[in-house]
Motif scaffolding. Structure first.
Motif, PDB file in Angstrom:
ATOM      1  N   ARG A 286      70.763  41.502   5.892  1.00 17.88           N
ATOM      2  CA  ARG A 286      70.307  42.533   4.952  1.00 17.88           C
ATOM      3  C   ARG A 286      71.467  43.084   4.134  1.00 17.88           C
ATOM      4  NH1 ARG A 286      66.365  46.099   3.704  1.00 17.88           N
ATOM      5  NH2 ARG A 286      64.914  45.369   5.308  1.00 17.88           N
ATOM      6  N   GLU A 287      72.586  43.313   4.759  1.00 13.45           N
ATOM      7  CA  GLU A 287      73.739  43.849   4.032  1.00 13.45           C
ATOM      8  C   GLU A 287      74.318  42.814   3.074  1.00 13.45           C
ATOM      9  OE1 GLU A 287      75.084  47.085   7.453  1.00 13.45           O
ATOM     10  OE2 GLU A 287      75.726  44.983   7.569  1.00 13.45           O
ATOM     11  N   LEU A 288      74.282  41.555   3.464  1.00 15.61           N
ATOM     12  CA  LEU A 288      74.701  40.494   2.546  1.00 15.61           C
ATOM     13  C   LEU A 288      73.768  40.447   1.347  1.00 15.61           C
ATOM     14  CD1 LEU A 288      76.250  37.993   1.634  1.00 15.61           C
ATOM     15  CD2 LEU A 288      74.927  36.646   3.279  1.00 15.61           C
ATOM     16  N   ALA A 289      72.461  40.561   1.590  1.00 14.30           N
ATOM     17  CA  ALA A 289      71.492  40.576   0.495  1.00 14.30           C
ATOM     18  C   ALA A 289      71.719  41.776  -0.411  1.00 14.30           C
ATOM     19  CB  ALA A 289      70.070  40.580   1.057  1.00 14.30           C
ATOM     20  N   ALA A 290      72.081  42.909   0.176  1.00 15.01           N
ATOM     21  CA  ALA A 290      72.378  44.093  -0.624  1.00 15.01           C
ATOM     22  C   ALA A 290      73.620  43.878  -1.477  1.00 15.01           C
ATOM     23  CB  ALA A 290      72.564  45.307   0.286  1.00 15.01           C
TER      24      ALA A 290
ATOM     25  N   ILE B 215      74.594  41.035  -2.697  1.00 17.37           N
ATOM     26  CA  ILE B 215      74.188  40.174  -3.818  1.00 17.37           C
ATOM     27  C   ILE B 215      73.526  41.015  -4.909  1.00 17.37           C
ATOM     28  CG2 ILE B 215      72.645  38.289  -4.494  1.00 17.37           C
ATOM     29  CD1 ILE B 215      73.145  37.087  -1.697  1.00 17.37           C
ATOM     30  N   GLY B 216      72.674  41.942  -4.496  1.00 10.08           N
ATOM     31  CA  GLY B 216      72.080  42.839  -5.480  1.00 10.08           C
ATOM     32  C   GLY B 216      73.124  43.679  -6.193  1.00 10.08           C
ATOM     33  N   MET B 217      74.109  44.148  -5.448  1.00  7.97           N
ATOM     34  CA  MET B 217      75.188  44.940  -6.040  1.00  7.97           C
ATOM     35  C   MET B 217      75.973  44.119  -7.049  1.00  7.97           C
ATOM     36  SD  MET B 217      78.250  46.992  -4.062  1.00  7.97           S
ATOM     37  CE  MET B 217      79.066  45.517  -3.453  1.00  7.97           C
ATOM     38  N   ALA B 218      76.234  42.856  -6.716  1.00 10.21           N
ATOM     39  CA  ALA B 218      76.985  42.000  -7.634  1.00 10.21           C
ATOM     40  C   ALA B 218      76.241  41.794  -8.941  1.00 10.21           C
ATOM     41  CB  ALA B 218      77.263  40.653  -6.968  1.00 10.21           C
ATOM     42  N   MET B 219      74.925  41.651  -8.856  1.00 12.01           N
ATOM     43  CA  MET B 219      74.129  41.511 -10.085  1.00 12.01           C
ATOM     44  C   MET B 219      73.969  42.833 -10.810  1.00 12.01           C
ATOM     45  SD  MET B 219      73.163  38.568 -11.192  1.00 12.01           S
ATOM     46  CE  MET B 219      71.709  38.943 -12.175  1.00 12.01           C
ATOM     47  N   ASN B 220      73.835  43.916 -10.059  1.00 10.66           N
ATOM     48  CA  ASN B 220      73.676  45.226 -10.690  1.00 10.66           C
ATOM     49  C   ASN B 220      74.949  45.667 -11.409  1.00 10.66           C
ATOM     50  OD1 ASN B 220      71.790  47.398 -11.165  1.00 10.66           O
ATOM     51  ND2 ASN B 220      73.073  48.661  -9.852  1.00 10.66           N
TER      52      ASN B 220
ATOM     53  N   ALA C 106      86.105  49.008  -0.186  1.00 10.07           N
ATOM     54  CA  ALA C 106      85.113  49.835  -0.871  1.00 10.07           C
ATOM     55  C   ALA C 106      83.843  49.042  -1.170  1.00 10.07           C
ATOM     56  CB  ALA C 106      85.702  50.389  -2.168  1.00 10.07           C
ATOM     57  N   ILE C 107      84.005  47.770  -1.543  1.00  6.66           N
ATOM     58  CA  ILE C 107      82.852  46.909  -1.822  1.00  6.66           C
ATOM     59  C   ILE C 107      82.028  46.709  -0.549  1.00  6.66           C
ATOM     60  CG2 ILE C 107      82.182  44.553  -2.429  1.00  6.66           C
ATOM     61  CD1 ILE C 107      84.611  44.540  -4.342  1.00  6.66           C
ATOM     62  N   ALA C 108      82.707  46.484   0.573  1.00  7.82           N
ATOM     63  CA  ALA C 108      82.009  46.284   1.847  1.00  7.82           C
ATOM     64  C   ALA C 108      81.230  47.529   2.249  1.00  7.82           C
ATOM     65  CB  ALA C 108      83.015  45.914   2.934  1.00  7.82           C
ATOM     66  N   ASP C 109      81.836  48.701   2.083  1.00  5.65           N
ATOM     67  CA  ASP C 109      81.162  49.948   2.421  1.00  5.65           C
ATOM     68  C   ASP C 109      79.951  50.173   1.515  1.00  5.65           C
ATOM     69  OD1 ASP C 109      83.043  50.407   4.362  1.00  5.65           O
ATOM     70  OD2 ASP C 109      84.222  51.830   3.165  1.00  5.65           O
ATOM     71  N   ALA C 110      80.098  49.859   0.244  1.00 13.64           N
ATOM     72  CA  ALA C 110      79.002  50.053  -0.703  1.00 13.64           C
ATOM     73  C   ALA C 110      77.810  49.174  -0.352  1.00 13.64           C
ATOM     74  CB  ALA C 110      79.474  49.759  -2.121  1.00 13.64           C
TER      75      ALA C 110
END
Length: 263
Positions: free
Chosen positions: A50-54, A56-61, A92-96
């Motif tokens: 789930r966090e990996l999927a999140a 991926i969404g962050m990278a696109m967002n 910071a990216i990991a926490d986000a």
């Protein structure tokens, strides 16, 4: 000092199509995962699926945020420097990503919003649009190449964590492969070693005697997916050699000290 290679150019329409096609593949797969699958561990500890999927969404967002922000005056970050520019922000990216996994329980709805808003903003973006990132300012086309890279790398992460076989879109894999090959050439400039990743990329790198005719004395060859895994630290150089997933001949063909390029 070896001459700096000319920057590779990318077709913005093809890269855009590749990014959206790969994101659609990920979305289709993620929406089909149940809670037990989403809770599975990944190789990117401590992230769950789930966090990996999140992430991926962050990278696109990030594309949405960049296009909604004010345009910078000039680009100061090229693809040749991008690979090393984001390392200071890894924590910071990991926490986000962990925070976003909690905030967006309905990943499918969130992915849909990102895809729709990204398309809307890209349709309105003028040719040559620049975008501002925390690592620097770059062209929109270059940034789309980094999104293709993120999607390919993390689609593979998802596949390995879940046992799925989410397809890698050909143009997305091509852009990712070329970007990472060029990152190697930028990190170790030279022309003594030829790295071949058919059918997408061939680069020369590593300082030393320059090859001019015939078969180069130092040659590395591998397939695109193995190269992506080597360049991002998913596969160790020694393991790839042992498993015959990479061939390396010549005294300057050992790339272990140069990899990974990013993680």
């Amino acid at each position: 000092m070896p001459p700096k290679p000319r920057p590779r150019t990318y077709d913005p329409a093809k890269v855009r199509t590749a990014v959206f096609a790969q994101f659609a593949q990920v979305r289709e797969a993620v929406v089909a995962l149940d809670d037990q699958q989403l809770a599975l561990p990944t190789d990117l500890a401590p992230w769950s699926v789930r966090e990996l999927a999140a992430h991926i969404g962050m990278a696109m967002n990030a594309l949405v945020r960049a296009l909604e922000a004010e345009e910078p005056r000039k680009a100061d970050l090229g693809l040749d420097r991008y690979a090393g520019a984001s390392a200071p922000y890894a924590e910071a990216i990991a926490d986000a990503a962990q925070t976003l996994a909690v905030e967006h329980e309905d990943l499918d709805a969130w992915y849909g919003e990102i895809a729709a808003r990204s398309a809307e903003l890209l349709d309105a973006a003028p040719p040559g649009r620049l975008i501002q990132m925390r690592t620097g300012a770059m062209t929109l086309t270059d940034f789309l190449v980094t999104r293709a890279m993120e999607l390919v790398v993390h689609t593979d992460d998802l596949n390995r964590a879940t046992g799925l076989d989410i397809p890698l879109e050909r143009q997305a894999l091509a852009a990712c492969t070329r970007f990472l090959a060029d990152a190697l050439a930028a990190k170790a400039p030279g022309a003594s070693t030829e790295v071949r990743i058919p059918p997408y990329a061939v680069v020369q790198c590593v300082e030393g005697p320059r090859h001019t005719r015939g078969t180069p004395p130092n040659v590395v060859e591998t397939d695109p997916l193995t190269w992506v895994r080597l360049a991002t630290g998913r596969t160790a150089w020694a393991d790839a050699l042992d498993e015959a997933k990479v061939s390396a001949s010549g005294e300057r063909a050992d790339l272990s000290a140069l990899l990974p390029l990013l993680s």
